[in-house]
Design an enzyme around this catalytic site. Structure first.
Site, short mmCIF file in Angstrom:
data_model
loop_
_atom_site.label_atom_id
_atom_site.label_comp_id
_atom_site.label_asym_id
_atom_site.label_seq_id
_atom_site.Cartn_x
_atom_site.Cartn_y
_atom_site.Cartn_z
N SER A 131 5.77 -62.79 -53.59
CA SER A 131 5.92 -61.81 -54.67
C SER A 131 7.28 -61.14 -54.51
O SER A 131 7.84 -61.10 -53.40
CB SER A 131 4.81 -60.75 -54.57
OG SER A 131 5.09 -59.63 -55.39
N TYR A 144 -0.22 -54.35 -49.89
CA TYR A 144 0.06 -55.62 -50.58
C TYR A 144 1.51 -56.04 -50.33
O TYR A 144 1.79 -57.20 -50.02
CB TYR A 144 -0.22 -55.47 -52.08
CG TYR A 144 -0.06 -56.76 -52.85
CD1 TYR A 144 -1.06 -57.72 -52.85
CD2 TYR A 144 1.10 -57.01 -53.59
CE1 TYR A 144 -0.92 -58.91 -53.55
CE2 TYR A 144 1.25 -58.20 -54.29
CZ TYR A 144 0.24 -59.14 -54.27
OH TYR A 144 0.39 -60.32 -54.97
#
Length: 269
Positions: A131, A144
């Site tokens: 990501s 995250y």
């Protein structure tokens, strides 16, 4: 013509499903996985049950593909889950462990399971779905972001280790992608009233941005590009926003990046 045997984790929907479809269209014999196994409906790829948090489940799925074909040429580590926007303080240590167990250690388990065969055949590709939060951390997404930083670091080290054995590793780093991913968001398990207002506002902002984001096909196309490249890159962004954020992180002054993050999320300076 069959390009090779591919195994894609977390392929029941979203990025994983789009990737499995795209690889199948490109000629790969694809096996997708999900914790629930095969679902009803027409697919261009097979499905296997797999829980990436279980050593036994990982071993069984990989053994099944090797039993059927004797090789795995491409592993796409996509399985993972998101966390609803929350302050780092609002997740317990147990919850932090659970996030890492799927998003990071799941990749480690899968990689260790396929590497013996890839080393034996002297070739293979491992593509990890990371990501932009792996290079540009987002407030209220600390855990995250931490898992995606771990994925990026692991991938880079692993690629150096395996390159001389004919195996290459890449990490794909998309920004917001419009998928059902947020339907399975993990909510913070120790929510605090002090963060309620800002947590709610950020969740609303993220939902707005996701609604107008690229679809998972942009990630699937980037995975294919990395899979078939003669000289694959270590890191690929997927989609226009991710590419712009990469440039911003690389070339813009730190203070400007910091201010831009806070402005975009409407945080007080």
């Amino acid at each position: 013509m069959e390009t090779g045997i591919a195994l894609v984790t977390g392929a029941s929907s979203g990025i994983g499903e789009a990737t499995a479809k795209r690889l199948a269209k490109a000629g790969y014999k694809v096996y997708g996985t999900s914790r629930r196994g095969a679902q009803a409906g027409q697919r261009t790829f097979g499905m296997l049950p797999l829980d990436v948090t279980s050593d036994e489940s990982v071993e069984a799925a990989v053994k099944e593909v090797l039993r059927l074909h004797g090789r795995i040429d491409l592993l796409v580590n996509n399985a993972g889950f998101g966390v609803a926007p929350a302050a780092a303080e609002e997740s317990s240590i147990d919850q932090a462990r659970a996030i890492f167990d799927t998003n990071f250690f799941g990749i480690v388990r899968m990689t260790r399971a396929v590497l013996p065969q890839m080393r034996q055949q002297g070739s293979g590709r491992i593509i990890n779905i990371g990501s932009v939060l792996g290079f540009l951390p987002m407030p209220y997404m600390a855990l995250y972001s931490a898992t995606k930083h771990a994925v990026a670091g692991y991938s880079e080290s692993l690629d150096h280790e395996l390159r001389t054995m004919g195996i290459r590793v890449s990490v794909i780093e998309p920004a917001y992608i419009k998928t059902p991913f947020d339907a399975n968001f993990m909510e913070p398990d120790v929510p605090l009233d002090d963060y309620l207002e800002i947590r709610t506002a950020i969740a609303r902002r993220v939902k707005e941005v996701v609604e107008s984001a690229d679809g998972p096909e942009v990630v699937a196309e980037t995975v294919l590009q990395a899979a078939i490249a003669a000289r694959p890159k270590l890191r690929y962004t997927a989609g226009g926003l991710a590419a712009r954020l990469r440039l911003l992180r690389r070339f813009a002054p730190a203070g400007l990046v910091d201010a831009g993050i806070r402005k975009d999320l409407r945080l007080q300076t």
